[in-house]
Scaffold this motif. Structure first.
Motif, mmCIF file in Angstrom:
data_model
loop_
_atom_site.group_PDB
_atom_site.id
_atom_site.type_symbol
_atom_site.label_atom_id
_atom_site.label_comp_id
_atom_site.label_asym_id
_atom_site.label_seq_id
_atom_site.Cartn_x
_atom_site.Cartn_y
_atom_site.Cartn_z
ATOM 1 N N LEU A 67 -20.634 17.789 -52.431
ATOM 2 C CA LEU A 67 -20.757 16.461 -51.819
ATOM 3 C C LEU A 67 -22.202 15.973 -51.794
ATOM 4 N N SER A 68 -23.151 16.876 -51.711
ATOM 5 C CA SER A 68 -24.560 16.470 -51.668
ATOM 6 C C SER A 68 -24.975 15.766 -52.951
ATOM 7 N N GLN A 69 -24.364 16.116 -54.069
ATOM 8 C CA GLN A 69 -24.687 15.494 -55.357
ATOM 9 C C GLN A 69 -23.969 14.154 -55.537
ATOM 10 N N LYS A 70 -22.887 13.976 -54.819
ATOM 11 C CA LYS A 70 -22.112 12.725 -54.938
ATOM 12 C C LYS A 70 -22.643 11.634 -54.011
ATOM 13 N N TYR A 71 -23.082 12.033 -52.826
ATOM 14 C CA TYR A 71 -23.523 11.052 -51.819
ATOM 15 C C TYR A 71 -25.029 11.184 -51.597
ATOM 16 N N PHE A 72 -25.769 10.503 -52.463
ATOM 17 C CA PHE A 72 -27.228 10.632 -52.457
ATOM 18 C C PHE A 72 -27.849 10.074 -51.186
ATOM 19 N N GLN A 73 -27.273 9.061 -50.590
ATOM 20 C CA GLN A 73 -27.873 8.414 -49.418
ATOM 21 C C GLN A 73 -27.875 9.315 -48.187
ATOM 22 N N THR A 74 -27.021 10.313 -48.166
ATOM 23 C CA THR A 74 -26.945 11.258 -47.033
ATOM 24 C C THR A 74 -27.648 12.555 -47.402
ATOM 25 N N ARG A 75 -28.413 13.076 -46.463
ATOM 26 C CA ARG A 75 -29.085 14.355 -46.705
ATOM 27 C C ARG A 75 -28.238 15.500 -46.144
ATOM 28 N N PHE A 76 -27.980 16.496 -46.988
ATOM 29 C CA PHE A 76 -27.178 17.658 -46.603
ATOM 30 C C PHE A 76 -28.102 18.867 -46.441
ATOM 31 N N MET A 77 -27.988 19.543 -45.289
ATOM 32 C CA MET A 77 -28.868 20.679 -45.006
ATOM 33 C C MET A 77 -28.076 21.847 -44.425
ATOM 34 N N LYS A 78 -28.647 23.020 -44.620
ATOM 35 C CA LYS A 78 -28.063 24.257 -44.078
ATOM 36 C C LYS A 78 -29.066 24.865 -43.097
ATOM 37 N N ALA A 79 -28.594 25.165 -41.886
ATOM 38 C CA ALA A 79 -29.451 25.773 -40.862
ATOM 39 C C ALA A 79 -28.855 27.118 -40.465
ATOM 40 N N ASN A 80 -29.568 28.208 -40.774
ATOM 41 C CA ASN A 80 -29.103 29.539 -40.387
ATOM 42 C C ASN A 80 -29.296 29.686 -38.877
ATOM 43 N N ALA A 81 -28.179 29.719 -38.151
ATOM 44 C CA ALA A 81 -28.223 29.647 -36.682
ATOM 45 C C ALA A 81 -29.209 30.620 -36.037
ATOM 46 N N PRO A 82 -29.241 31.920 -36.438
ATOM 47 C CA PRO A 82 -30.202 32.838 -35.800
ATOM 48 C C PRO A 82 -31.657 32.440 -36.002
#
Length: 260
Positions: free
Chosen positions: A142-157
């Protein structure tokens, strides 16, 4: 009284005067007729000049319209080129921030990341969790399809402060941000029937409904196809506005003039 050929002198005099008067009348009539002819010729000449002036005015107006249209078209092209440059510049800046990709975020960068982009989707995860890995795959797509939205991953610990501050209790957890404010969240797979094999489109639909992503208005090829017609309509609207400002209005005589 002496007569001549049966007419008296008085009668001869009256006849002579009558002939003279008739001659004067005919002379005046001739002058009046000549004056009328000359006036008619002058009128015809004035009318012809007037028609020629009107014809020249219309020709000048037509030439002016053509020049205006060319000028406005050139302005529109330059304006569109400037817009494209600005759009490209904005896109480069968004790419620099991380739009168009799915990347990990550190705690010290978290606040600036969610406030620098209008819309963000943050996945609070734990690498050891299988469901977090499943969600990673969907978000990468989805990050490649919807450029206007920023997709991020946050490792909870690695983000204990924000994990606690945002009340993240169950993983995976998606938190949706707009202008740095969390406005929605997706916890676990509850929205997808609590199944692991849901399709990417199920997550996509959920994000669309939430307003975290937006459909592209037009495909690039459709925009290029419609540019010519759109520009033509814009040119005609701009020309109409300029004519109104300078008081230029076509009249029926302008449209229907007949110079035959």
């Amino acid at each position: 009284m002496t007569t001549t050929n049966g007419f008296s002198k008085s009668e001869n005099f009256q006849s002579t005067m009558s002939s003279l008067n008739y001659g004067h009348v005919m002379e005046r009539a001739a002058r009046d007729y000549q004056k009328e002819i000359l006036e008619k010729e002058d009128f015809d000449e004035d009318d012809l000049l007037s028609r020629r002036r009107r014809n020249n005015t219309i020709n000048l107006n037509n030439e002016e319209e053509e020049m205006d249209e060319d000028f406005v078209q050139q302005e529109m092209k330059e304006k569109r080129l400037e817009e494209l440059k600005n759009e490209q510049k904005l896109r480069f800046e968004m790419e620099r921030l991380g739009h168009g990709s799915y990347s990990s975020i550190a705690e010290e960068d978290f606040l600036s990341a969610v406030t620098s982009s209008h819309t963000c989707v943050v996945h609070f995860s734990l690498d050891e969790f299988e469901r977090c890995k499943i969600l990673d795959k969907h978000l990468q797509s989805l990050s490649q399809k919807y450029f206007q939205t920023r997709f991020m991953k946050a490792n909870a610990p690695d983000l204990p402060f924000f994990t606690e501050k945002l009340n993240v209790k169950v993983l995976p957890c998606l938190i949706l941000f707009k202008n740095g404010v969390a406005f929605d969240r997706i916890v676990g797979f509850e929205d997808f029937g609590n199944k692991d094999d849901y399709k990417t489109m199920a997550l996509e639909k959920r994000l669309l409904e939430a307003g975290a992503v937006e459909e592209e208005e037009k495909a690039i090829e459709e925009e290029e196809k419609g540019d010519e017609q759109i520009d033509k309509e814009e040119v005609m609207r701009e020309l109409a506005n300029r004519r109104m400002k300078r008081g230029f209005h076509k009249t029926e005589s302008d449209e229907d003039s007949d110079f035959d």
